[in-house]
Design an enzyme around this catalytic site. Structure first.
Site, PDB file in Angstrom:
ATOM      1  N   GLU A  80      -3.945  28.665  45.285  1.00 56.00           N
ATOM      2  CA  GLU A  80      -4.769  29.883  45.774  1.00 56.00           C
ATOM      3  C   GLU A  80      -5.929  30.249  45.106  1.00 56.00           C
ATOM      4  O   GLU A  80      -6.796  30.707  45.792  1.00 56.00           O
ATOM      5  CB  GLU A  80      -3.755  30.983  46.124  1.00 56.00           C
ATOM      6  CG  GLU A  80      -2.591  30.532  47.330  1.00 56.00           C
ATOM      7  CD  GLU A  80      -1.219  29.948  46.890  1.00 56.00           C
ATOM      8  OE1 GLU A  80      -1.441  29.448  45.611  1.00 56.00           O
ATOM      9  OE2 GLU A  80      -0.650  29.551  47.398  1.00 56.00           O
ATOM     10  N   PHE A 102      12.773  37.790  49.184  1.00 56.32           N
ATOM     11  CA  PHE A 102      12.355  36.448  48.683  1.00 56.32           C
ATOM     12  C   PHE A 102      10.893  36.582  48.801  1.00 56.32           C
ATOM     13  O   PHE A 102      10.446  36.804  49.774  1.00 56.32           O
ATOM     14  CB  PHE A 102      13.114  35.211  49.683  1.00 56.32           C
ATOM     15  CG  PHE A 102      12.342  33.977  48.938  1.00 56.32           C
ATOM     16  CD1 PHE A 102      12.715  33.398  47.550  1.00 56.32           C
ATOM     17  CD2 PHE A 102      11.593  33.084  49.784  1.00 56.32           C
ATOM     18  CE1 PHE A 102      12.224  32.311  47.474  1.00 56.32           C
ATOM     19  CE2 PHE A 102      11.158  32.002  49.685  1.00 56.32           C
ATOM     20  CZ  PHE A 102      11.476  31.583  48.279  1.00 56.32           C
ATOM     21  N   GLN A 103      10.082  36.151  47.783  1.00 57.71           N
ATOM     22  CA  GLN A 103       8.737  36.223  47.774  1.00 57.71           C
ATOM     23  C   GLN A 103       7.986  37.303  48.067  1.00 57.71           C
ATOM     24  O   GLN A 103       6.896  37.559  48.738  1.00 57.71           O
ATOM     25  CB  GLN A 103       8.091  35.076  48.582  1.00 57.71           C
ATOM     26  CG  GLN A 103       8.545  33.763  48.018  1.00 57.71           C
ATOM     27  CD  GLN A 103       7.636  32.430  48.622  1.00 57.71           C
ATOM     28  OE1 GLN A 103       7.265  32.332  49.689  1.00 57.71           O
ATOM     29  NE2 GLN A 103       7.722  31.295  47.803  1.00 57.71           N
ATOM     30  N   LYS A 150       5.267  39.745  58.241  1.00 56.66           N
ATOM     31  CA  LYS A 150       5.450  38.480  59.054  1.00 56.66           C
ATOM     32  C   LYS A 150       5.793  39.106  60.608  1.00 56.66           C
ATOM     33  O   LYS A 150       5.225  38.421  61.468  1.00 56.66           O
ATOM     34  CB  LYS A 150       6.653  38.050  58.712  1.00 56.66           C
ATOM     35  CG  LYS A 150       6.728  36.414  59.085  1.00 56.66           C
ATOM     36  CD  LYS A 150       7.678  35.559  58.441  1.00 56.66           C
ATOM     37  CE  LYS A 150       7.806  34.280  58.998  1.00 56.66           C
ATOM     38  NZ  LYS A 150       8.810  33.132  58.434  1.00 56.66           N
ATOM     39  N   MET A 193     -17.725  27.347  23.628  1.00 56.25           N
ATOM     40  CA  MET A 193     -18.121  28.638  23.196  1.00 56.25           C
ATOM     41  C   MET A 193     -17.285  29.330  22.348  1.00 56.25           C
ATOM     42  O   MET A 193     -17.827  30.144  21.415  1.00 56.25           O
ATOM     43  CB  MET A 193     -18.093  29.312  24.802  1.00 56.25           C
ATOM     44  CG  MET A 193     -18.919  30.581  24.663  1.00 56.25           C
ATOM     45  SD  MET A 193     -20.642  30.570  23.989  1.00 56.25           S
ATOM     46  CE  MET A 193     -21.667  30.742  25.423  1.00 56.25           C
TER      47      MET A 193
HETATM   48  C1  LIG Z   1      -9.782  31.669  32.144  1.00 50.81           C
HETATM   49  C2  LIG Z   1     -10.350  31.972  30.889  1.00 50.81           C
HETATM   50  N1  LIG Z   1      -9.610  31.592  29.850  1.00 50.81           N
HETATM   51  C3  LIG Z   1     -10.387  31.782  28.535  1.00 50.81           C
HETATM   52  C4  LIG Z   1     -11.629  32.309  28.602  1.00 50.81           C
HETATM   53  C5  LIG Z   1     -12.294  32.127  27.226  1.00 50.81           C
HETATM   54  N2  LIG Z   1     -13.504  31.175  27.111  1.00 50.81           N
HETATM   55  C6  LIG Z   1     -14.814  31.598  27.267  1.00 50.81           C
HETATM   56  S1  LIG Z   1     -15.678  30.144  27.025  1.00 50.81           S
HETATM   57  C7  LIG Z   1     -14.228  29.139  26.587  1.00 50.81           C
HETATM   58  C8  LIG Z   1     -14.636  27.546  26.321  1.00 50.81           C
HETATM   59  C9  LIG Z   1     -15.200  26.840  27.343  1.00 50.81           C
HETATM   60  O1  LIG Z   1     -14.872  25.394  26.831  1.00 50.81           O
HETATM   61  P1  LIG Z   1     -15.444  24.410  27.891  1.00 50.81           P
HETATM   62  O2  LIG Z   1     -14.941  24.607  29.368  1.00 50.81           O
HETATM   63  O3  LIG Z   1     -15.110  22.906  27.190  1.00 50.81           O
HETATM   64  O4  LIG Z   1     -16.823  24.666  27.927  1.00 50.81           O
HETATM   65  P2  LIG Z   1     -18.094  24.528  26.880  1.00 50.81           P
HETATM   66  O5  LIG Z   1     -18.194  26.128  26.076  1.00 50.81           O
HETATM   67  O6  LIG Z   1     -17.591  23.606  25.818  1.00 50.81           O
HETATM   68  O7  LIG Z   1     -19.220  24.290  27.650  1.00 50.81           O
HETATM   69  C10 LIG Z   1     -13.327  29.978  26.741  1.00 50.81           C
HETATM   70  C11 LIG Z   1     -11.823  29.403  26.247  1.00 50.81           C
HETATM   71  C12 LIG Z   1     -12.521  32.237  29.760  1.00 50.81           C
HETATM   72  N3  LIG Z   1     -13.746  32.595  29.757  1.00 50.81           N
HETATM   73  N4  LIG Z   1     -11.644  32.244  31.119  1.00 50.81           N
END
Ligand SMILES: Cc1ncc(C[n+]2csc(CCOP(=O)(O)OP(=O)(O)O)c2C)c(N)n1
Lengths: 195, 580
Positions: free
Chosen positions: B69, B131-132, B181, B495
């Site tokens: 979803e 349920f659900q 429902k 990042m």
């Molecule tokens: C759902 C979610 N979990 C954690 C984060 C924190 N976060 C931001 S950037 C990042 C790293 C992203 O790594 P990647 O997808 O390999 O991309 P890159 O930065 O290497 O281009 C994380 C863990 C987020 N933004 N969203």
């Protein structure tokens, strides 16, 4: 500077709206000191009265967020000087003490309290007023075996409001907000910004 | 890609007054009447009556079965962002509905019009831990513009009309309608569908105060160093032309937020680049030098402003926004211009003098030159054998000529793509700006392709983010959405690693992420692809990807420890932007 503000919100009568409004406060970690909701003088329009202790800047922004909710017609905020307000309280005390101690009677007169129920075992008094008045009666009754105490939320009337009827017509107009109007408030930014 | 031959005939029931139809049919009639042709979703027990009705609507409503979803709602967001229409997603009760929450929050903060329709248990079971059963209304209240639970079928036409009106009007946003429902099954006398265009308590656009427009024009006319910052409001208002006319008449340099990106073509002489944490040097530094700052349809996000108490303190601020709650929220406005910028910009343009600010504009250009020398050149032409993310985007620009829709995930690659991708058309940049949702790009790209079927859609995703929603390759396989996927693989959660390097003394705590063989996985889903490791193969691989008929996955191995610069470190002023 933080001070007490009373927020008055006119809304549609809609399930879930209380939650939507409450979330606006909890999300910013702002405590609601008192909250009352009731019908207003206009059929189908509800009125919330919310008391918080905050700075004006925060209150203004809160009101904008509240007004953003689809079912909110208008949100105003006022200081205590700008409103007439009351709270209601009830006090339950043992009847035998009341009967014996004349001082209590005098006390009640002094606070303008009325008896709501008199039973052989207890009596319930009620009074309305500002918080300090209500609290001091409670303090005064405590030594006489106060059994129970309850205080209502604040209700408030804004001193210089002309009611909501006129405003409502504006809201009911289909084209509300569509035409460009001349601004009579230019240079009075503060007034325009305060709701 | 299977596209839908639109059946132009009238909705089947709309004119048939006093016909008895079910709540489910009424839902689908409403969608058709609202001009929806594509919905994304996932079925389940509590929404089965709607799916059952859908079976008969195959010629009018295309349903894309996603694999989760969350994928459904991100797809609906992608659809909305490229088409400018409302995206629609179906989900069942309980876990189906809770899986929508991330996407709703994302749509809320990025003002994306979405209508989510969730099934709910029978009304008589509400509140019994059936349920659900989940209290979807309360869970989604903070992340929706509006939500409503329907327990009686007769409410459906009016409630859906309201839902679409609220989702798309004013500052757009997500709306969730939860339908029990019994209400889906219940038959009732249908009296046709009336679209909604007025709700007593709801004012989508504030009253424009003409005097404020005049006041704003005065400030602009008197300005020596005016500066425009623009956001998604320009795109949502469909005011790209009005915007361009305004800056061209006034000669004011303009910089974009990542959601404003593509509202003005990248190469426009007055386009001076990107604002914010990883934005360009000039617009960030000069924000703290301009005398009049004109913010158009943007909300001064903290990633844009950096430290607020040191943000544009010298400037008079003119803020054009449709949402009165945004005015003064973060940055105090000297003059607020409430209203839809589609209306307010022409009013403003009429009142401003024609001007050129050449010396001032030159300052931006000089700083861009400096950035070019110190940052961009090295990014585009790295000295090492390792490929950089920027050179991939640059090569892509060469091939697409700025005509593609670029969908990005979240991380370094997102910032690099937003910095370097070129655009010639509006509604071409789809990214999760406000929430920063990893896993957004793949499903959003699928939606974007349905929203703009004639355009090339390229998703740019990190190796981390791709693994959050890669199951949507299944959706691509089944429905043939011709999405081009570029995974910029640095073998790190890049990042986060960058922050650890800069602010946590290189303590690389759990950012070393292992990836599967992406190309083989894609193959398993019937999606063609390849992986490139060598610069000399890059161009050809990109070309092959773009020319491939259908979806394609291209993995590009990029430098492991590259950083995105410039950067405004958290807690610093925009003028303290670091070039290295
Ligand atoms: C759902 C979610 N979990 C954690 C984060 C924190 N976060 C931001 S950037 C990042 C790293 C992203 O790594 P990647 O997808 O390999 O991309 P890159 O930065 O290497 O281009 C994380 C863990 C987020 N933004 N969203």
């Amino acid at each position: 500077m933080k001070q007490e503000y009373t927020i008055t919100v006119y809304t549609e009568n809609q399930i879930g709206l209380l939650n939507r409004i409450a979330i606006i406060f909890t999300r910013r970690k702002i405590n609601i000191d008192s909250l009352n909701t009731s019908p207003s003088e206009v059929d189908s329009v509800h009125r919330f009265t919310i008391v918080i202790n905050e700075t004006e800047d925060v209150v203004r922004k809160l009101c904008r967020q509240i007004e953003k909710q689809v079912e909110v017609l208008k949100a105003y905020y006022n200081t205590n000087e700008e409103i007439v307000w009351q709270e209601l309280a009830m006090y339950k005390v043992p009847t035998d003490v009341i009967a014996e101690k004349v001082k209590v009677e005098r006390l009640l007169r002094q606070y303008g309290a009325n008896a709501v129920v008199i039973r052989h075992d207890y009596t319930v008094f009620e009074t309305s007023g500002h918080r300090e008045e209500i609290d001091s009666l409670m303090k005064a009754l405590e030594p006489y075996g106060l059994i129970e105490f309850v205080r209502s939320a604040r209700v408030a009337i804004i001193k210089n409001s002309a009611g909501f009827h006129e405003k409502l017509k504006e809201f009911e107009a289909k084209d509300a907000g569509e035409k460009v109007i001349e601004n009579v408030f230019l240079g009075k930014q503060e007034e325009v910004f305060t709701m | 890609m299977q596209t839908l031959e639109l059946v132009k005939e009238k909705p089947s029931w709309a004119d048939k007054k006093n016909t008895s139809i079910s709540g489910s049919q009424a839902v689908l009639e409403a969608l058709i009447a609202e001009n929806v042709h594509t919905v994304f979703g996932y079925p389940g027990g509590a929404i089965m009556p709607i799916y059952d009705a859908l079976f008969d609507y195959e010629d009018k409503l295309k349903h894309i079965l996603v694999r989760h979803e969350q994928g459904g709602i991100h797809a609906a967001q992608g659809y909305a962002r490229t088409s400018g229409e409302v995206g629609v997603v179906f989900a069942t009760s309980g876990p189906g509905a809770t899986n929508l929450v991330t996407g709703l929050a994302d749509a809320q903060i990025d003002s994306t019009p979405v209508v989510a329709i969730t099934g709910q248990v029978f009304a008589h079971l509400l509140g019994t831990d059936a349920f659900q059963e989940t209290d979807v209304i309360n869970i989604t209240t903070p992340v929706t513009k509006w939500n409503y639970q329907v327990t009686d079928a007769t409410e459906i036409p009016a409630v859906l009309a309201k839902a679409f009106y609220i989702a798309r009007s004013g500052r757009p946003g997500p709306v969730l309608i939860d339908i029990t429902k019994n209400a889906q099954i219940q038959k009732f006398d249908y009296n046709g569908y009336e679209p909604c265009n007025h709700i007593r308590s709801y004012r989508p656009t504030p009253i424009i105060r003409k005097e404020y427009v005049e006041e704003a024009a005065k400030l602009i006319n008197a300005a020596e160093k005016p500066f425009v910052v623009f956001g998604q409001g320009v795109i949502l208002g469909g005011a790209e032309k009005e915007f361009k006319t305004f800056i061209e008449k006034t000669g004011i340099p303009a910089a974009w937020t990542i959601l404003g990106l593509s509202a003005l073509e990248t190469d426009h002489p007055l386009n001076v680049g990107m604002l914010g944490m990883h934005g360009n040097y000039g617009p960030n530094v000069l924000t703290n030098e301009c005398d009049v700052l004109i913010a158009i349809g943007m909300r001064f996000d903290d990633r844009v402003t950096g430290r607020l108490d040191k943000y544009a303190k010298q400037a008079k601020v003119i803020h054009l926004d449709i949402d009165p709650a945004e005015i003064d929220k973060n940055v105090k406005a000297t003059v607020p211009v409430w209203g839809d910028c589609k209306e307010t910009l022409p009013m403003l343009t009429a009142l401003v003098e024609k001007k050129e600010h050449n010396a001032w504009l030159q300052r931006f250009k000089d700083m861009m030159k400096e950035e070019q020398m110190l940052v961009i050149d090295h990014e585009m032409h790295p000295a090492s054998d390792e490929m950089s993310m920027a050179e991939v985007i640059d090569a892509l620009n060469d091939l697409t000529k700025g005509d593609a829709v670029i969908v990005t995930d979240v991380g370094q690659h997102q910032m690099v793509a937003c910095r370097y991708a070129k655009f010639i058309k509006s509604k071409s940049n789809v990214t999760s700006g406000g929430l920063g949702t990893m896993g957004f790009a793949l499903p959003a790209a699928i939606g974007a392709k349905y929203g703009a079927p004639d355009r090339t859609v390229v998703a740019i995703i990190g190796d981390g983010g791709f693994q959050m929603t890669l199951q949507e390759l299944g959706t691509i396989m089944q429905f043939g959405a011709a999405v081009k996927i570029i995974i910029l693989n640095n073998n790190f959660l890049g990042m986060v690693r960058q922050w650890q390097e800069l602010f946590h003394s290189r303590r690389y705590s759990f950012v070393d992420i292992q990836s599967p063989d992406f190309v083989t996985i894609a193959k398993g889903y019937g999606v063609a692809g390849q992986s490139v490791n060598d610069r000399k193969d890059l161009k050809a691989a990109l070309k092959e990807m773009l020319e491939h008929n259908g979806a394609y996955l291209l993995e590009v191995m990029v430098g492991k420890e590259n950083n995105v610069f410039p950067m405004v470190p958290q807690g610093c002023s925009v003028a303290e932007i670091r070039l290295k």
